[in-house]
Design an enzyme around this catalytic site. Structure first.
Site, mmCIF file in Angstrom:
data_model
loop_
_atom_site.group_PDB
_atom_site.id
_atom_site.type_symbol
_atom_site.label_atom_id
_atom_site.label_comp_id
_atom_site.label_asym_id
_atom_site.label_seq_id
_atom_site.Cartn_x
_atom_site.Cartn_y
_atom_site.Cartn_z
ATOM 1 N N LYS A 1 -26.923 -36.647 -18.915
ATOM 2 C CA LYS A 1 -28.202 -36.994 -18.304
ATOM 3 C C LYS A 1 -29.025 -37.925 -19.185
ATOM 4 O O LYS A 1 -29.576 -38.930 -18.707
ATOM 5 C CB LYS A 1 -28.986 -35.715 -17.998
ATOM 6 C CG LYS A 1 -28.375 -34.880 -16.893
ATOM 7 C CD LYS A 1 -29.148 -33.578 -16.673
ATOM 8 C CE LYS A 1 -28.526 -32.757 -15.547
ATOM 9 N NZ LYS A 1 -29.229 -31.487 -15.312
ATOM 10 N N ALA B 1 -31.989 -33.270 -10.412
ATOM 11 C CA ALA B 1 -31.753 -32.863 -9.019
ATOM 12 C C ALA B 1 -32.602 -33.696 -8.069
ATOM 13 O O ALA B 1 -32.398 -34.900 -7.945
ATOM 14 C CB ALA B 1 -32.011 -31.362 -8.855
ATOM 15 N N GLY C 1 -30.533 -26.210 -8.529
ATOM 16 C CA GLY C 1 -30.497 -25.463 -7.276
ATOM 17 C C GLY C 1 -29.959 -26.323 -6.151
ATOM 18 O O GLY C 1 -30.180 -27.538 -6.106
ATOM 19 N N GLU D 1 -23.191 -25.827 -13.305
ATOM 20 C CA GLU D 1 -22.022 -26.491 -12.736
ATOM 21 C C GLU D 1 -20.997 -25.401 -12.422
ATOM 22 O O GLU D 1 -21.098 -24.270 -12.923
ATOM 23 C CB GLU D 1 -21.437 -27.473 -13.752
ATOM 24 C CG GLU D 1 -22.347 -28.631 -14.122
ATOM 25 C CD GLU D 1 -22.465 -29.664 -13.014
ATOM 26 O OE1 GLU D 1 -21.614 -29.664 -12.097
ATOM 27 O OE2 GLU D 1 -23.420 -30.453 -13.051
ATOM 28 N N LYS E 1 -22.113 -36.691 -11.963
ATOM 29 C CA LYS E 1 -22.584 -37.454 -13.129
ATOM 30 C C LYS E 1 -21.465 -38.173 -13.883
ATOM 31 O O LYS E 1 -21.738 -38.950 -14.804
ATOM 32 C CB LYS E 1 -23.319 -36.517 -14.100
ATOM 33 C CG LYS E 1 -24.636 -36.008 -13.570
ATOM 34 C CD LYS E 1 -25.314 -35.064 -14.534
ATOM 35 C CE LYS E 1 -24.783 -33.652 -14.417
ATOM 36 N NZ LYS E 1 -25.117 -32.983 -13.148
ATOM 37 N N VAL F 1 -29.868 -36.761 -12.617
ATOM 38 C CA VAL F 1 -30.854 -36.273 -13.591
ATOM 39 C C VAL F 1 -32.015 -35.642 -12.822
ATOM 40 O O VAL F 1 -32.696 -36.322 -12.063
ATOM 41 C CB VAL F 1 -31.386 -37.412 -14.480
ATOM 42 C CG1 VAL F 1 -32.380 -36.861 -15.503
ATOM 43 C CG2 VAL F 1 -30.252 -38.151 -15.171
#
Length: 814
Positions: free
Chosen positions: A681, A610, A796, A666, A578, A608
């Site tokens: 995000k 996943a 995930g 993270e 990001k 944003v």
């Protein structure tokens, strides 16, 4: 009557010559003329020995010795011992004469074209004699013919022309005087009317065979080589290239002129007038169909039949206002080149007459520049014409096909394909027949250009994507496994062939030009070279593959800083990192601009949500003319996981630790818990909505104690969480008392954005958000009261990897 020609690789050694013998033995014809080249590599050795001798380099003797040994050992392997004596005596006699010629060149320190022709003729003279005797020893009804008695030329050594009237008569008489089924002769060599040895140019064995086929009205000319016909492209460069079953004479001439080495260009002319078909076959795979060359029977069928190229090209450009409307400029330009024996392979001239551009061989560049500048010295001195401009190390790629003129858009497709892959076109040439469309490009771009064009015109729309993956940890490993699992499906259903060419972690990196095996990539990477981001980029540039994609699975700012370099070289970037898209707005905008300018998609869906299609949906809303009024979202799967699992039976510290271990946060969990990740995000969503915003403009209502935010390492951070457990429990108890749930909410409205922990009451869209799910509410002019809702797993490794995978597929469909 059949004429069969066998090239140097087909007769390179005793083993190969036996294959030739088997082919001849299986041929069913009353008369067969076998034309053979020198033993593979011998012509080069003869030229080398002559070059050494004329510079008085005594090492020419070692080269001669190598030539001698090759022929004598071949005889000993092919001929029974009791029959060797006569042959060895004759061959040694010929070799003694050759040695004398080389010695003469050594003594006088020079070599004439006449002497050169005589020296190089020994390759075919010796091979044809040895092969004919081998046939006889094996029971084939064969005889040897000296080609110099058949093919007659003028006496201009090095630039001979054939006397067809005399040659045709000689061939007919020779056939009448021999009752043998098989006649063996050497290609490439001929003689002048006065009896001096001459040659037909490199590759002239093909031409010899065509001359004989024409003279004897052969039913077919077979050219046997080391490949199974003419290919849609050079199979050594384009591995997907296919053999062409049938092409016309004209198409074959175009392909051979533009680098298809399988056939010597002048070969077709002698058989074309009589309609004698040519078949190109593979000596080592005689069962293969090969390529039939005859009159056009393609009708209005396939358009592009082949893609060819020629390297070592230079462009000469003559331009100036003094050329406009002045008759004779072109005549003088080409006359100067012609008088200097410089061949022009491509011509293009602007309709304004302001410039003329021609392609020549690289090796002629210096001479050409000198003589053209001298010829136009007067105009140059007056400023009417500029000194000639030369560009070297170029190549020509060409589309070839008889029916290209009947189809619109081929040129556009060709140039668009090259442009998308950052292949710069320096010049274009297309004849009125439209049988050939040629483009001059950098030599270093040839591989990428040929593969791109072949993919576009021949591979049933199967598009090859070449991936360079940075970061193969939790997310990266899942991504590679998904590619391996879906590879067959993607190729069959989506026509995408995905290959991972390079990959790197923080320790090592590995590259494989044919694609890294994803079954054992961990072992291959572990054995790779030391990781270096700069060298990784250099390797990607050097490989210069078409449809290249740089995939960043890291959270590294250093890696994100390389995106500019990839994009401006037309290499797409797909990332879950990001940092770039939440960097200063000017940097974000520059990346977007580079992506548009160089036709290289820059995709970051996983920034944003996943694997959720949040950014893609937002883009479609904006593109369709809708206007974003407000965005409300729970965008941190890690924070949602933490607050959905935190209660009075657990500790905040333990839940955060668990979230980190299971890959929801993270690598540095403080990025998530401090709100920085969510700020990034909502910033990205605001920007993708068309707003100018920077990270400093976002209000961050952090719930973490100040001491936690000021820590510098994991240990200290987790220690502070333990120390402030009471405040976290108090926050939880107050939420329970209000019958609410804690959610970390991001919001954007009226140009302002904020993030912070909120107590969400029952009935709210956020209240029942479970696990690590994300949810986004888009309020727009079309959805003002009931928002568009996107909801699902937002964290995930698996879902993030699938989001990256989806972006790769988007690039493939670009």
């Amino acid at each position: 009557m059949k004429v069969l020609k066998f090239g140097g690789t087909s007769v390179a050694n005793a083993k190969n010559i036996n294959l030739v013998k088997n082919i001849i033995a299986n041929e069913q014809s009353d008369n067969i003329i076998v034309v053979v080249s020198a033993l593979g590599g011998i012509t080069d050795l003869l030229l080398k020995s002559a070059a050494l001798a004329c510079t008085q380099d005594i090492s020419y003797k070692a080269t001669f010795k190598e030539i001698e040994n090759r022929h004598l050992s071949t005889i000993k392997e092919l001929i029974p011992i009791h029959s060797q004596s006569k042959m060895l005596s004759k061959v040694k006699s010929e070799l003694n004469t050759l040695e004398t010629l080389l010695e003469g060149a050594y003594l006088i320190g020079e070599i004439t074209p006449k002497l050169s022709d005589k020296i190089v003729s020994y390759g075919e003279l010796l091979s044809s004699y040895i092969i004919s005797e081998h046939f006889i020893a094996e029971g084939i009804d064969a005889a040897y013919i000296d080609s110099r008695e058949l093919i007659k030329t003028n006496s201009t050594h090095g630039k001979t022309t054939v006397n067809f009237q005399l040659t045709n008569s000689n061939c007919v008489e020779a056939l009448k005087s021999h009752e043998n089924t098989v006649l063996v002769m050497g290609g490439f060599i001929a003689s002048s009317v006065s009896g001096d040895s001459t040659t037909l140019g490199r590759g002239g064995s093909d031409y010899s065979a065509a001359i004989v086929a024409n003279a004897l009205d052969a039913e077919i000319l077979q050219v046997w080589t080391d490949v199974s016909g003419m290919y849609t492209a050079n199979p050594k460069i384009v591995k997907q290239a296919m053999s062409i079953p049938h092409i016309s004479y004209e198409e074959a001439m175009e392909l051979s002129h533009f680098g298809a080495k399988v056939l010597f260009p002048p070969t077709i002319q002698p058989v074309l007038s009589k309609g004698i078909p040519i078949v190109i076959k593979n000596t080592f795979k005689p069962e293969d169909q090969g390529t039939l060359i005859s009159r056009n029977t393609n009708g209005l069928g396939k358009t592009v039949r082949g893609i060819s190229h020629v390297e070592e090209v230079a462009l000469l450009s003559l331009e100036g206002s003094g050329m406009v409307g002045i008759p004779g400029i072109s005549k003088r330009f080409f006359e100067v080149l012609s008088n200097a024996d410089i061949s022009v392979v491509l011509i293009t001239q602007a309709s304004s007459e302001h410039s003329i551009c021609v392609g020549i061989s690289n090796q002629d560049t210096q001479k050409a520049v000198s003589i053209i500048n001298e010829a136009f010295d007067f105009e140059i001195s007056r400023g009417k014409i500029k000194p000639v401009i030369a560009e070297k190390d170029l190549a020509i790629v060409a589309l070839v096909g008889d029916n290209m003129k009947s189809h619109q858009g081929l040129s556009g497709k060709m140039f668009s394909t090259l442009g998308k892959n950052n292949v710069n076109i320096r010049a274009i040439a297309q004849g009125a027949s439209e049988r050939n469309i040629s483009a001059v490009i950098l030599k270093s771009d040839v591989k990428k250009a040929l593969n791109s064009l072949h993919e576009a015109f021949f591979e049933e729309n199967v598009k090859q994507l070449n991936l360079f993956v940075m970061g193969v940890g939790n997310v990266g490993a899942k991504f590679l496994n998904q590619i391996q699992q879906q590879k067959k499906y993607l190729k069959e259903k989506l026509k995408l062939n995905i290959r991972v060419i390079g990959m790197s972690n923080s320790r090592t990196m590995v590259f494989d030009e044919d694609g890294i095996s994803l079954k054992n990539w961990e072992a291959l990477l572990a054995a790779g070279e030391k990781a270096d981001k700069g060298l990784f980029y250099d390797k990607v540039m050097k490989l210069n593959y078409r449809n290249s994609i740089f995939v960043d699975n890291t959270a590294s700012e250093e890696v994100s800083n390389t995106y500019h370099s990839y994009l401006q070289n037309s290499i797409s970037v797909v990332t879950c990192n990001k940092i770039a898209c939440s960097s200063p707005f000017s940097n974000y905008q520059e990346l977007k601009d580079l992506a548009r300018k160089y036709n290289a998609p820059f995709l970051f869906e996983t920034n944003v949500g996943a694997g959720l299609p949040i950014i893609d949906t937002l883009k479609h809303l904006v593109a369709s003319g809708d206007k974003i009024l407000k965005i409300q979202a729970v965008l941190s799967g890690s924070l949602n996981f933490v607050f959905n699992n935190f209660n009075d039976g657990t500790t905040f510290h333990d839940i955060v630790k668990k979230a980190q271990q299971e890959g929801y946060t993270e690598p540095d969990p403080k990025i998530d818990l401090s709100g920085v990740d969510v700020m990034r995000k909502i910033l990205i969503l605001a920007r993708e909505s068309g707003n100018v915003l920077d990270i400093e403009d976002i209000e961050n209502q952090s719930f973490l104690p100040k001491v936690s935010l000021e820590t510098n390492n994991y240990e200290d951070f987790f220690r502070t969480l333990k120390e402030h457990e009471a405040s976290f429990q108090e926050m939880y108890q107050q939420t329970v008392a209000e019958d609410s749930k804690l959610k970390y909410v991001a919001q954007f409205e009226n140009g302002k954005a904020s993030v912070g922990l909120q107590r969400i009451p029952k009935g709210h869209d956020f209240y029942n958000l479970e696990g690590s799910d994300n949810i986004v509410l888009f309020y727009t002019e079309r959805y003002p009261n009931q928002p568009m809702i996107i909801k699902g797993a937002g964290a995930g490794a698996d879902v993030t990897a699938s989001g990256i995978f989806a972006d790769i597929i988007r690039v493939g469909n670009f």
